[in-house]
Scaffold this motif. Structure first.
Motif, short mmCIF file in Angstrom:
data_model
loop_
_atom_site.label_atom_id
_atom_site.label_comp_id
_atom_site.label_asym_id
_atom_site.label_seq_id
_atom_site.Cartn_x
_atom_site.Cartn_y
_atom_site.Cartn_z
N UNK A 131 49.50 38.57 45.28
CA UNK A 131 48.89 37.24 45.41
C UNK A 131 48.07 36.85 44.19
N UNK A 132 48.24 37.54 43.07
CA UNK A 132 47.63 37.10 41.82
C UNK A 132 46.22 37.57 41.56
N UNK A 133 45.76 38.60 42.23
CA UNK A 133 44.45 39.17 41.91
C UNK A 133 44.70 40.32 40.92
N UNK A 134 44.13 40.17 39.72
CA UNK A 134 44.33 41.13 38.64
C UNK A 134 43.12 42.05 38.55
N UNK A 135 43.39 43.35 38.42
CA UNK A 135 42.31 44.34 38.32
C UNK A 135 42.61 45.27 37.16
N UNK A 136 41.56 45.65 36.44
CA UNK A 136 41.64 46.69 35.43
C UNK A 136 40.81 47.87 35.93
N UNK A 137 41.46 49.03 36.05
CA UNK A 137 40.81 50.26 36.50
C UNK A 137 40.62 51.21 35.33
N UNK A 138 39.61 52.05 35.41
CA UNK A 138 39.52 53.23 34.57
C UNK A 138 40.53 54.20 35.14
N UNK A 139 41.57 54.52 34.39
CA UNK A 139 42.67 55.33 34.90
C UNK A 139 42.25 56.77 35.20
N UNK A 199 37.10 45.45 36.05
CA UNK A 199 36.95 44.04 36.40
C UNK A 199 38.08 43.63 37.33
N UNK A 200 37.83 42.56 38.09
CA UNK A 200 38.81 41.96 39.00
C UNK A 200 38.66 40.45 38.90
N UNK A 201 39.79 39.75 38.76
CA UNK A 201 39.79 38.28 38.69
C UNK A 201 40.99 37.74 39.44
N UNK A 202 40.82 36.54 39.98
CA UNK A 202 41.94 35.86 40.64
C UNK A 202 42.67 35.02 39.60
N UNK A 203 43.91 35.41 39.29
CA UNK A 203 44.73 34.66 38.36
C UNK A 203 45.41 33.51 39.09
N UNK A 204 45.73 33.70 40.35
CA UNK A 204 46.41 32.68 41.13
C UNK A 204 47.92 32.83 41.07
N UNK A 205 48.59 32.25 42.03
CA UNK A 205 50.04 32.35 42.11
C UNK A 205 50.46 33.59 42.86
N UNK A 206 51.76 33.75 42.97
CA UNK A 206 52.34 34.95 43.60
C UNK A 206 53.08 35.72 42.51
N UNK A 257 55.66 31.23 40.18
CA UNK A 257 55.65 29.79 39.96
C UNK A 257 55.96 29.42 38.51
N UNK A 258 56.25 30.41 37.65
CA UNK A 258 56.64 30.14 36.28
C UNK A 258 55.49 30.06 35.29
N UNK A 259 54.28 30.40 35.71
CA UNK A 259 53.14 30.39 34.80
C UNK A 259 53.02 31.77 34.15
#
Length: 160
Positions: free
Chosen positions: A68-76, A83-90, A108-110
């Motif tokens: 659902x477009x929520x992007x997260x960066x983890x310490x692997x 950080x976590x942000x909502x990019x939007x889209x599917x 959606x092509x973005x």
């Protein structure tokens, strides 16, 4: 059951998204044998994990987008969220590192380009026609995007 995402092997661990149902992300040490559930699982995350897009691992930064477009960066190494942000889209397509930027292509092509960093930094957004389900790839220095209506080849123009 229905695992779509590619597993990654780096830092002495394998990173596995478990698939549909209640997706989870597991980081498991690779030096075990047999049932290593109690002895080799370094960390796991159960929130905002994709069922379809594969994670992207850059050194010790693990980037994911859930469906659902929520992007997260983890310490692997530790599983700590940077950080976590909502990019939007599917999202069905997996992120791609190309020319030093991370490309996320929504259904959606973005196409959103992020700077790989300790914070969420959008470099550019580009809308293409059609629905994107396939992950972008790089071929001979060109970015290839496939939508349900077209195949795109994007590259810098050369001198004539």
């Amino acid at each position: 059951f229905s695992v779509v995402a590619v597993s990654l092997n780096k830092n002495g661990m394998v990173y596995v998204c478990t698939g549909y149902g209640k997706p989870q992300l597991w980081a498991v040490k690779v030096d075990g044998s047999g049932d290593v559930t109690e002895t080799h699982v370094v960390w796991k995350e159960t929130k905002r994990i994709p069922a379809k897009p594969s994670p992207l691992l850059l050194n010790t930064d693990l980037y994911i987008t859930d469906d659902s477009g929520i992007v997260t960066c983890f310490d692997a190494l530790t599983g700590e969220g940077r950080w976590t942000e909502r990019m939007g889209g599917n999202f069905s397509a997996s992120p791609l590192l190309a020319a030093g930027k991370i490309y996320f292509a929504s259904e959606q092509g973005l196409v959103t380009l992020l700077e790989p960093s300790a914070s969420y930094q959008v470099v550019a957004e580009n809308q293409i026609d059609g629905k994107i389900m396939a992950s972008p790839v790089v071929v001979d220095g060109a970015l290839i995007l496939r939508s349900d209506t077209a195949l795109y080849r994007i590259e810098e123009g050369g001198s004539e």
